[in-house]
Motif scaffolding. Structure first.
Motif, PDB file in Angstrom:
ATOM      1  N   GLU A   1      -7.088  -6.823   5.116  1.00 38.28           N
ATOM      2  CA  GLU A   1      -8.144  -5.850   4.847  1.00 38.28           C
ATOM      3  C   GLU A   1      -9.340  -6.550   4.220  1.00 38.28           C
ATOM      4  O   GLU A   1      -9.186  -7.471   3.416  1.00 38.28           O
TER       5      GLU A   1
ATOM      6  N   GLU B   1      -1.497   5.939  -3.391  1.00 37.45           N
ATOM      7  CA  GLU B   1      -2.780   6.423  -2.888  1.00 37.45           C
ATOM      8  C   GLU B   1      -3.945   5.603  -3.431  1.00 37.45           C
ATOM      9  O   GLU B   1      -4.952   5.403  -2.747  1.00 37.45           O
TER      10      GLU B   1
ATOM     11  N   PRO C   1       0.808  -1.231   0.000  1.00 38.68           N
ATOM     12  CA  PRO C   1       0.000   0.000   0.000  1.00 38.68           C
ATOM     13  C   PRO C   1       0.836   1.274   0.000  1.00 38.68           C
ATOM     14  O   PRO C   1       0.710   2.126   0.885  1.00 38.68           O
TER      15      PRO C   1
ATOM     16  N   HIS D   1     -10.269   1.145   1.060  1.00 38.35           N
ATOM     17  CA  HIS D   1     -11.073   1.779   2.103  1.00 38.35           C
ATOM     18  C   HIS D   1     -12.221   2.647   1.598  1.00 38.35           C
ATOM     19  O   HIS D   1     -13.113   3.011   2.381  1.00 38.35           O
TER      20      HIS D   1
ATOM     21  N   ASN E   1      -4.978   2.723  -1.180  1.00 38.52           N
ATOM     22  CA  ASN E   1      -5.791   3.145  -0.038  1.00 38.52           C
ATOM     23  C   ASN E   1      -7.231   3.413  -0.471  1.00 38.52           C
ATOM     24  O   ASN E   1      -8.191   3.031   0.215  1.00 38.52           O
ATOM     25  N   THR E   2      -7.401   4.032  -1.635  1.00 31.99           N
ATOM     26  CA  THR E   2      -8.744   4.313  -2.149  1.00 31.99           C
ATOM     27  C   THR E   2      -9.499   3.022  -2.432  1.00 31.99           C
ATOM     28  O   THR E   2     -10.674   2.878  -2.084  1.00 31.99           O
TER      29      THR E   2
END
Length: 749
Positions: A714, A669, A666, A676, A672-673
């Motif tokens: 995750e 960016e 990760p 999450h 992460n998008t």
């Protein structure tokens, strides 16, 4: 329209579709698809039977939300085995039963006559008690199938007859599930245009214009490439069959093979061209070239790392890397291309060995839909030597069927042509290049020089002495070890311990650095050996198979900037050399034997390559070409029926080992998008997008990272690297620490 008491589907936006209509329409679509390959009647029968179990009252109640799940697939399989009006042999009834029973759950194994009705084999399913579906007799008429013709399939040998029938099953299954999907989409108002097949005249015009432009360039290399293309285009008139294109690296075989394919498709009215490439790391540049020449909407790029979002952001003309908002036309084209990934209904497909062959041996409907599109096609296997040797026998058996029985042509392209003829006894291969031996002399650009044993320090010293140099080693450990000894300024590292998007950026930087004449020393694993367009003045290659050595040489003096350059072959003298895989050690030993046998001769010649493959294949033995015993799932001693084990074959056929785990890095960016802020994405869609940011690691590496607390999870399923700034080096990629007693943690990769 049929009895409105029996429906095929619910529909929130319109009237429910009568079941009779669905069966008739699916049969009609399937028949049209099947007629292309001589299986129209059988495909239609599959379509007519597949949902006949929906004539049960239990299923109709289920459509209205009453009651639980109802098996509607077994009924048609049982019926085809019992219908007296069908004058077809039992083996063909079994083939249809396979397709119908598996059109949702997947093609099953045959099983055994002692299987119980509760078992998920064909034999078990045929004994299963099903809901009464006799109401079909009031609506359906099977008289059209009484005079059904036997298929005109040709087996290449008596022993191959069962496999030929098994492959016919796959073709029918592919047609059935594709027709079922398409008809259902149309009934629910989600239909799409079909049959955007190859129009060779339209595609040849821009291609010929492009080749004419290239042909005006000056130089001997351009003249040779023009000759290669002209020879291939001339032989396009040959009847469909087996072809080779044996051309040294830099000879323009990518464009020449596409030129042959377009002319061949025009000559014989073939439907599409499927360009099959070994690595996702090299597929992008090939697909980009074809899109530039033929048009974005004519080329489907289908592999695991392809990002539709990147294309949408950049628009159709994405070569300039200038972001712009996608217009409606762009969105429509992208939507069409995304749909085409499901069943390959486009003129040009660019895909990978994994996608192509695993789709053939898959037993699930979603992956099998595209298989019938491989018929009446030109199949181009780029870098043919990279088809995994452990699976060569089942891979070549499938290609043999596509050519012999389904109207396709196969082209094997490479600078190091493997001895594939042994898998096609009695079959003639047509060479597309004119005078290949002369070509290898004319395109000779490197001298192989053997250095013997070199320590990492000696090797690093040699590489550092060059302003620009490439060194390819056999393992990630060697790459990390050697890279650590080079000056950081102007040095680059490449391996599969770097996630794909990171690797792509580094390769782009390397290409730009070389072009600018700046310091550029690269240490890489084998991933740079094939298809990557880089040009170094000198190269080093750790001892490996002769094919790997010659392919590495293809990144040296690629554009003939000097009359000849050196490729130094060395043996790596280090403790980590003991961990080289047995396959590579065997290939290196065979190459050593050829070096000794042909001492003093050109070791990059066709003679050397042929001698290498003949010896390698003899050393390996025939059993080594079907490591997982895929063929035994279809060819068995004393077979009495269609005793095919499709599910078992699908489980065994994995071109990429399953003993690895994918770990998401990760650092960007977008990761992460995705993780999450994308709740609308299914885990399957999310996994596909995250592949661009993932590294595959072995179980022992996973355990090490897990014990150190470097692993997180995750959305309950995705393994994510914690503290990536600590465990992921911006130049070397993932670093897996090794714990050694009380000495603490040290890096040993």
């Amino acid at each position: 329209m049929g009895n409105t008491n029996f429906f095929a589907h619910t529909n929130e936006k319109g009237p429910w579709q009568p079941l009779k209509e669905h069966l008739e329409q699916t049969a009609a679509i399937a028949k049209g698809m099947g007629q292309r390959i001589g299986l129209g009647d059988y495909a239609a029968l599959c379509g007519y039977l597949h949902d006949i179990g929906k004539y049960s009252q239990a299923f109709q109640r289920r459509l209205r939300g009453i009651g639980g799940r109802v098996d509607h697939s077994t009924a048609g399989a049982k019926l085809v085995m019992e219908l007296d009006s069908l004058a077809i042999p039992e083996v063909l009834r079994s083939i249809i039963a396979f397709c119908v029973s598996g059109h949702h759950a997947g093609l099953p194994d045959y099983g055994s006559i002692i299987d119980l009705g509760s078992e998920n084999s064909l034999c078990g399913r045929l004994k299963k008690e099903v809901e009464d579906f006799s109401a079909y007799q009031d609506e359906l008429d099977f008289s059209a199938f009484r005079q059904i013709r036997l298929p005109t399939l040709k087996a290449t040998s008596k022993e191959a007859v069962p496999y030929t029938f098994a492959f016919m099953t796959r073709m029918l299954y592919s047609i059935l599930v594709d027709a079922d999907f398409l008809e259902t989409e149309a009934a629910l108002g989600q239909g799409r245009e079909q049959g955007d097949y190859l129009h060779p005249d339209q595609l040849l015009e821009p291609f010929n214009a492009y080749m004419k432009m290239l042909g005006t360039r000056q130089g001997n290399l351009t003249a040779l490439r023009n000759e290669i293309y002209a020879s291939a285009a001339l032989k396009a008139q040959e009847a469909p069959g087996f072809f080779t294109m044996t051309v040294p690296t830099g000879g323009g075989k990518t464009l020449a093979s596409m030129g042959f394919a377009l002319n061949h498709a025009k000559e014989h009215q073939l439907e599409r061209i499927i360009y099959i490439i070994p690595y996702t790391s090299i597929i992008e540049q090939t697909a980009a070239t074809f899109k530039q020449i033929l048009g974005f909407d004519k080329v489907l790029e289908h592999h695991s790392n392809y990002s539709w979002e990147d294309i949408r952001k950049l628009g159709l003309n994405h070569a300039d890397d200038q972001p712009n908002d996608a217009d409606d036309a762009t969105n429509q084209t992208i939507h069409k291309l995304k749909l085409a990934t499901e069943n390959w209904d486009l003129p040009i497909i660019v895909t990978t060995n994994v996608q192509f062959f695993e789709s053939i041996y898959a037993n699930r409907s979603s992956r099998s839909r595209k298989v019938h599109r491989m018929a009446n096609s030109v199949l181009i296997f780029d870098e043919a030597q990279m088809i995994p040797r452990d699976f060569l026998q089942p891979c070549m058996a499938a290609v043999r069927e596509l050519v012999h029985n389904y109207g396709s042509s196969a082209v094997f392209c490479t600078a190091t042509q493997p001895s594939l003829q042994r898998f096609f006894p009695g079959t003639n291969f047509t060479e597309l290049a004119s005078q290949p031996k002369q070509l290898y002399q004319d395109l000779k650009r490197i001298n192989l020089k053997q250095l013997g044993l070199l320590s990492p320090e000696e090797l690093a010293s040699r590489i550092t002495a060059h302003k620009q140099a490439l060194c390819i080693v056999n393992t990630r450990k060697h790459a990390h070890e050697l890279f650590a000894l080079l000056p950081r300024e102007g040095s680059f590292h490449l391996s599969t311990h770097m996630y794909p998007k990171h690797r792509s950026r580094v390769i782009k930087t390397i290409r730009e650095t070389l072009a600018a004449g700046e310091t550029c020393r690269v240490v890489s694993t084998q991933l740079l050996e094939a298809g990557v367009d880089l040009d170094f003045p000198v190269g080093y290659r750790e001892q490996a198979g002769l094919d790997s050595i010659i392919q590495a040489g293809g990144r040296v003096n690629r554009e003939f900037r000097t009359s000849e350059a050196d490729l130094f072959v060395f043996k790596y003298q280090s403790e980590s050399a003991k961990g080289i895989p047995g396959e590579i050690r065997q290939q290196a030993a065979v190459a050593d034997s050829i070096f000794q046998e042909l001492s003093g001769k050109d070791l990059t010649s066709l003679e050397a390559v042929e001698a290498y493959y003949n010896l390698l294949y003899d050393v390996k033995g025939e059993q080594a070409f079907d490591r997982e015993k895929i063929m035994s799932c279809f060819i068995k001693p004393k077979m009495k029926a269609a005793e095919f084990d499709f599910r078992t074959a699908a489980e065994r056929f994995r071109l990429i080992d399953d003993n690895t785990l994918s770990i998401v890095v990760p650092l960007e960016e977008e990761v992460n998008t995705l993780l999450h802020f994308s709740p609308e994405l299914s885990n399957r869609d999310l996994a596909r997008k995250l592949q661009l940011y993932s590294v595959n690691i072995y179980e022992n590496e996973y355990k090490t990272l897990s014990n150190l607390g470097a692993i997180g999870v995750e959305r309950e399923v995705f393994i994510v690297l914690n503290q990536p700034e600590h465990y992921y080096d911006p130049q070397e990629g993932l670093r897996v620490p090794k714990v050694s007693g009380s000495d603490g943690i040290f890096i040993d990769i």
